[in-house]
Scaffold this motif. Structure first.
Motif, PDB file in Angstrom:
ATOM      1  N   ILE B  46       0.847  -1.202   0.000  1.00 42.13           N
ATOM      2  CA  ILE B  46       0.000   0.000   0.000  1.00 42.13           C
ATOM      3  C   ILE B  46       0.882   1.252   0.000  1.00 42.13           C
ATOM      4  N   LEU B  47       1.898   1.261   0.869  1.00 41.21           N
ATOM      5  CA  LEU B  47       2.778   2.433   0.974  1.00 41.21           C
ATOM      6  C   LEU B  47       3.520   2.703  -0.338  1.00 41.21           C
ATOM      7  N   GLN B  48       4.078   1.635  -0.928  1.00 39.27           N
ATOM      8  CA  GLN B  48       4.869   1.828  -2.151  1.00 39.27           C
ATOM      9  C   GLN B  48       3.992   2.265  -3.318  1.00 39.27           C
ATOM     10  N   ALA B  49       2.766   1.706  -3.398  1.00 39.86           N
ATOM     11  CA  ALA B  49       1.857   2.117  -4.473  1.00 39.86           C
ATOM     12  C   ALA B  49       1.459   3.585  -4.285  1.00 39.86           C
ATOM     13  N   GLU B  50       1.175   3.968  -3.027  1.00 40.53           N
ATOM     14  CA  GLU B  50       0.812   5.366  -2.738  1.00 40.53           C
ATOM     15  C   GLU B  50       1.952   6.312  -3.098  1.00 40.53           C
ATOM     16  N   ASN B  51       3.166   5.964  -2.642  1.00 39.74           N
ATOM     17  CA  ASN B  51       4.341   6.820  -2.885  1.00 39.74           C
ATOM     18  C   ASN B  51       4.544   7.116  -4.356  1.00 39.74           C
ATOM     19  N   ALA B  52       4.223   6.127  -5.201  1.00 40.55           N
ATOM     20  CA  ALA B  52       4.498   6.293  -6.627  1.00 40.55           C
ATOM     21  C   ALA B  52       3.225   6.599  -7.405  1.00 40.55           C
ATOM     22  N   SER B  53       2.126   6.842  -6.679  1.00 41.25           N
ATOM     23  CA  SER B  53       0.824   7.054  -7.322  1.00 41.25           C
ATOM     24  C   SER B  53       0.524   5.927  -8.309  1.00 41.25           C
ATOM     25  N   GLY B  54       0.771   4.720  -7.855  1.00 45.75           N
ATOM     26  CA  GLY B  54       0.573   3.561  -8.736  1.00 45.75           C
ATOM     27  C   GLY B  54      -0.557   2.671  -8.275  1.00 45.75           C
ATOM     28  N   LYS B  55      -0.625   1.470  -8.861  1.00 48.47           N
ATOM     29  CA  LYS B  55      -1.682   0.514  -8.567  1.00 48.47           C
ATOM     30  C   LYS B  55      -1.178  -0.530  -7.571  1.00 48.47           C
ATOM     31  N   SER B  56      -2.123  -1.153  -6.836  1.00 46.77           N
ATOM     32  CA  SER B  56      -1.750  -2.262  -5.965  1.00 46.77           C
ATOM     33  C   SER B  56      -2.701  -3.434  -6.194  1.00 46.77           C
ATOM     34  N   THR B  57      -2.132  -4.625  -6.192  1.00 46.53           N
ATOM     35  CA  THR B  57      -2.926  -5.843  -6.399  1.00 46.53           C
ATOM     36  C   THR B  57      -2.454  -6.914  -5.418  1.00 46.53           C
ATOM     37  N   VAL B  58      -3.411  -7.647  -4.869  1.00 45.89           N
ATOM     38  CA  VAL B  58      -3.073  -8.781  -4.003  1.00 45.89           C
ATOM     39  C   VAL B  58      -3.579 -10.053  -4.658  1.00 45.89           C
ATOM     40  N   ILE B  59      -2.766 -11.104  -4.582  1.00 41.82           N
ATOM     41  CA  ILE B  59      -3.117 -12.391  -5.185  1.00 41.82           C
ATOM     42  C   ILE B  59      -3.000 -13.489  -4.143  1.00 41.82           C
ATOM     43  N   ALA B  60      -3.994 -14.385  -4.112  1.00 38.23           N
ATOM     44  CA  ALA B  60      -3.886 -15.592  -3.286  1.00 38.23           C
ATOM     45  C   ALA B  60      -3.962 -16.786  -4.220  1.00 38.23           C
ATOM     46  N   ILE B  61      -3.209 -17.821  -3.903  1.00 37.76           N
ATOM     47  CA  ILE B  61      -3.239 -19.035  -4.712  1.00 37.76           C
ATOM     48  C   ILE B  61      -3.795 -20.148  -3.837  1.00 37.76           C
ATOM     49  N   GLY B  62      -4.936 -20.721  -4.251  1.00 37.16           N
ATOM     50  CA  GLY B  62      -5.542 -21.784  -3.456  1.00 37.16           C
ATOM     51  C   GLY B  62      -7.050 -21.637  -3.392  1.00 37.16           C
ATOM     52  N   GLY B  63      -7.660 -22.407  -2.504  1.00 36.72           N
ATOM     53  CA  GLY B  63      -9.115 -22.518  -2.432  1.00 36.72           C
ATOM     54  C   GLY B  63      -9.815 -21.322  -1.810  1.00 36.72           C
ATOM     55  N   GLU B  64     -11.139 -21.472  -1.654  1.00 35.24           N
ATOM     56  CA  GLU B  64     -11.991 -20.362  -1.210  1.00 35.24           C
ATOM     57  C   GLU B  64     -11.633 -19.800   0.152  1.00 35.24           C
ATOM     58  N   MET B  65     -11.003 -20.631   1.022  1.00 29.47           N
ATOM     59  CA  MET B  65     -10.657 -20.113   2.355  1.00 29.47           C
ATOM     60  C   MET B  65      -9.754 -18.882   2.264  1.00 29.47           C
ATOM     61  N   HIS B  66      -9.034 -18.750   1.147  1.00 33.72           N
ATOM     62  CA  HIS B  66      -8.111 -17.625   1.026  1.00 33.72           C
ATOM     63  C   HIS B  66      -8.813 -16.318   0.653  1.00 33.72           C
ATOM     64  N   ASN B  67     -10.120 -16.390   0.342  1.00 31.33           N
ATOM     65  CA  ASN B  67     -10.871 -15.149   0.116  1.00 31.33           C
ATOM     66  C   ASN B  67     -10.857 -14.260   1.352  1.00 31.33           C
TER      67      ASN B  67
END
Lengths: 344, 259
Positions: B46-67
């Motif tokens: 979050i901090l690095q995306a804010e600092n550079a006025s960029g985008k942030s994305t989070v990815i989880a790999i695996g089943g529904e529990m990771h939602n």
């Protein structure tokens, strides 16, 4: 198809736990009916290769090129990957230090090989290496093993395996290898290194004295004008009560998460689920209640001593010796007694 | 400028995790939380995306529990969440994890920096992060305790990273994969508005087919989980004045040849 062991170095000296990796490597090699080789990169590599021979390596790959003096992943992984492709070892083994984990993982990915970390026990059945390792932050164990005939990359936990007895004068075949990347092809440049002075590395320590949140009950008065008297008292307790006991025992200072989060001591000292996992011969827990997260980090200590003013604290359930009382009275007495009995 | 981070749901840190009679791992009624090490990587993203006025994305790999972990990440302030799930993908196989992670980064296309937490507490390892970097062919900087500077125009990054013997400062090139340590920042708590927004979010699920890849052959596997052997420790309480307690304890430790 031998077993290949990483001899980690720092400032041209071997990192001592590397001999544990050679010990584990020799055991696995014997069980697989093969020999154990080692690799040493960077400054002083040839001299360290001689020591590797004394600790059981029958062959040592050496590259003392200047690009390998400081550990950097790119040149190290490129060279290890080329060695693995050329010699197809059955197992590549290292202690799971920061460098060991990173290097072996990278090379495992480069060669599409299997990788298992944090082994605390190893067994060999036929062509299969069976690994016991902690999972869920030390709350469970698992059995993992290689699938198929490829190279298995394996890291072991420090202090889980014994080095071979040093055989002075034993020699090994030394194979000098050339670096794969030259400096112009390496994008990572080291600017500086700041050594941690005067601290014993927690994971290597045979004795650890740890403090918890209760160190803030230091009876000493904080000097007028300090911004936070509680933090001052706690920091003073780590420096002048906990550390002197660790020093007289030649041990390291540990801490609970509560003490670290409260700013009483730096994160480098944290033992537990989000800190370091340790297994010393003696663990003295001072004013630590023993939350499950802390237990996960120290339950494999050989002898645990708990000192706590609360007789109901969970830490007493896992301790060999329990002392109910005030750490500010007991620890100074303990430090004095050890000094007397150990002749210091 | 696009910063991507990976996370997963793991049992609450205070939960008692046990292996049942069927050999499966369970944690009773305890909730799952964001993998504790990932709180720092989420915050740093979050901090690095804010600092550079960029985008942030989070990815989880695996089943529904990771939602759950993904929604927590959105509630903290990450902009986009994606889950990768496929019947042919075992997210506890690090080679498969890294192959899928690298595939997702390539699909996103415009990523400059990938941030992982130091390790995953469930599988107890960090190898998937290094493997992801190698599968991408990117710079790998591990155990980062501070990002000193990032210059997106010149594609350089300077960080402090920890080794057992101390702290190394290095400069390297973007794009890069880094793993971050506890202490690099103070993770924020999700805001009320953030939680409400996250609860309504629909999280896209990508299959291996969507990534245009197939899972690699398994080269290592976990065959069983075990509860810890019960330690038969009989605590011996040592009583008396502090001096008497100290003298007795030292005597017993010397007797037991602990020292």
């Amino acid at each position: 198809m031998s077993v290949l062991v990483f001899i980690e170095t720092f400032n041209g000296q071997p990192v001592m736990t590397s001999w544990e990796a050679l010990g584990a490597g020799k055991m696995v090699a014997d069980a697989l009916g093969t020999s154990v080789s080692a690799f040493v990169f960077g400054e002083n590599a040839s001299a360290i290769a001689k020591q590797a021979a004394e600790f059981g390596a029958s062959k040592v790959f050496v590259c003392d090129d200047a690009t390998l003096n400081d550990f950097r992943l790119e040149p190290y992984a490129a060279l290890l990957t080329s060695l693995v492709k050329e010699h197809t070892p059955k197992v590549v083994l290292a202690v799971g230090t920061n460098r060991g984990r990173e290097l072996l993982s990278a090379s495992a990915a480069d060669t599409d090989s299997g990788m298992i970390t944090e082994a605390i026990e190893l067994a060999v059945e036929g062509n299969t290496v069976k690994v016991t390792r902690p999972v869920y932050a030390g709350k469970l164990l698992s059995h993992a093993q290689n699938v198929g005939d490829g190279t298995l990359f394996l890291t072991i936990r420090g202090r889980a395996f014994k080095p071979n007895a040093q055989n002075a004068g034993a020699s090994a075949e030394v194979v000098t290898v050339s670096p794969v990347l030259d400096e112009s092809a390496i994008v990572t440049k080291v600017q500086s290194f700041e050594a941690e002075v005067g601290t014993v590395n927690l994971t290597d320590a045979a004795i650890i004295v740890s403090g918890g949140r209760g160190v803030a009950n230091n009876p000493k008065e904080a000097p007028a004008g300090v911004s936070d008297p509680t933090v001052w008292k706690a920091q003073d307790a780590f420096e002048n009560v906990i550390k002197p006991l660790a020093d007289v025992l030649g041990g390291a200072v540990g801490a609970s998460r509560a003490a670290v989060d409260a700013g009483y001591i730096s994160y480098a000292h944290q033992v537990g689920q989000t800190g370091k996992v340790v297994a010393p011969d003696l663990y003295i827990a001072c004013a630590i209640s023993g939350a499950i997260q802390h237990q996960a980090g120290m339950r494999n200590s050989k002898v645990i001593v708990a000192i706590n003013k609360d007789a109901e604290a969970p830490i007493f359930k896992m301790a060999r010796f329990g002392l109910v009382g005030d750490i500010f009275q007991i620890i100074p007495a303990l430090t004095a007694e050890f000094k007397k009995r150990l002749g210091k | 400028m696009h910063v991507v981070t990976f996370t997963r749901s793991t049992p609450d840190t205070a939960a008692k995790v046990e292996v049942g009679k069927d050999g499966a791992v369970g944690w009773g009624d305890a909730a799952t939380v964001v993998n504790p090490w990932d709180e720092y990587s989420l915050e740093e993203t979050i901090l690095q995306a804010e600092n550079a006025s960029g985008k942030s994305t989070v990815i989880a790999i695996g089943g529904e529990m990771h939602n759950d972990a993904l929604k927590h990440s959105l509630a903290m302030g990450i902009e986009n969440a994606i889950r990768i799930d496929d019947p042919n993908l075992d997210s506890t196989d690090s080679l498969a994890y890294a192959t899928a992670a690298a595939g997702a980064i390539k699909k996103l296309g415009d990523v400059d920096l990938v941030i992982f937490g130091k390790e995953s507490v469930d599988v107890g390892t960090d190898q998937h992060a290094y493997m992801t970097a190698r599968k991408l062919g990117w710079t790998m900087l591990s155990y980062v305790s501070k990002i000193v500077a990032i210059d997106y125009a010149n594609k350089t990054i300077t960080v402090e990273k920890m080794y057992e013997q101390g702290k190394q400062t290095v400069t390297s090139q973007l794009p890069a994969v880094i793993t971050v340590m506890k202490g690099i920042n103070e993770p924020r708590y999700p805001s009320f508005i953030g939680i409400r927004k996250a609860s309504k979010a629909t999280i896209p699920v990508w299959s291996l087919g969507d990534l245009g890849i197939s899972a690699p052959a398994k080269k290592a596997e976990t065959v069983a989980f075990m509860n810890l052997p019960t330690k038969e420790v009989q605590v011996e309480m040592i009583t008396g004045t502090p001096e008497e307690q100290a003298a007795q304890l030292v005597e017993k430790l010397l007797e037991a040849k602990v020292l």
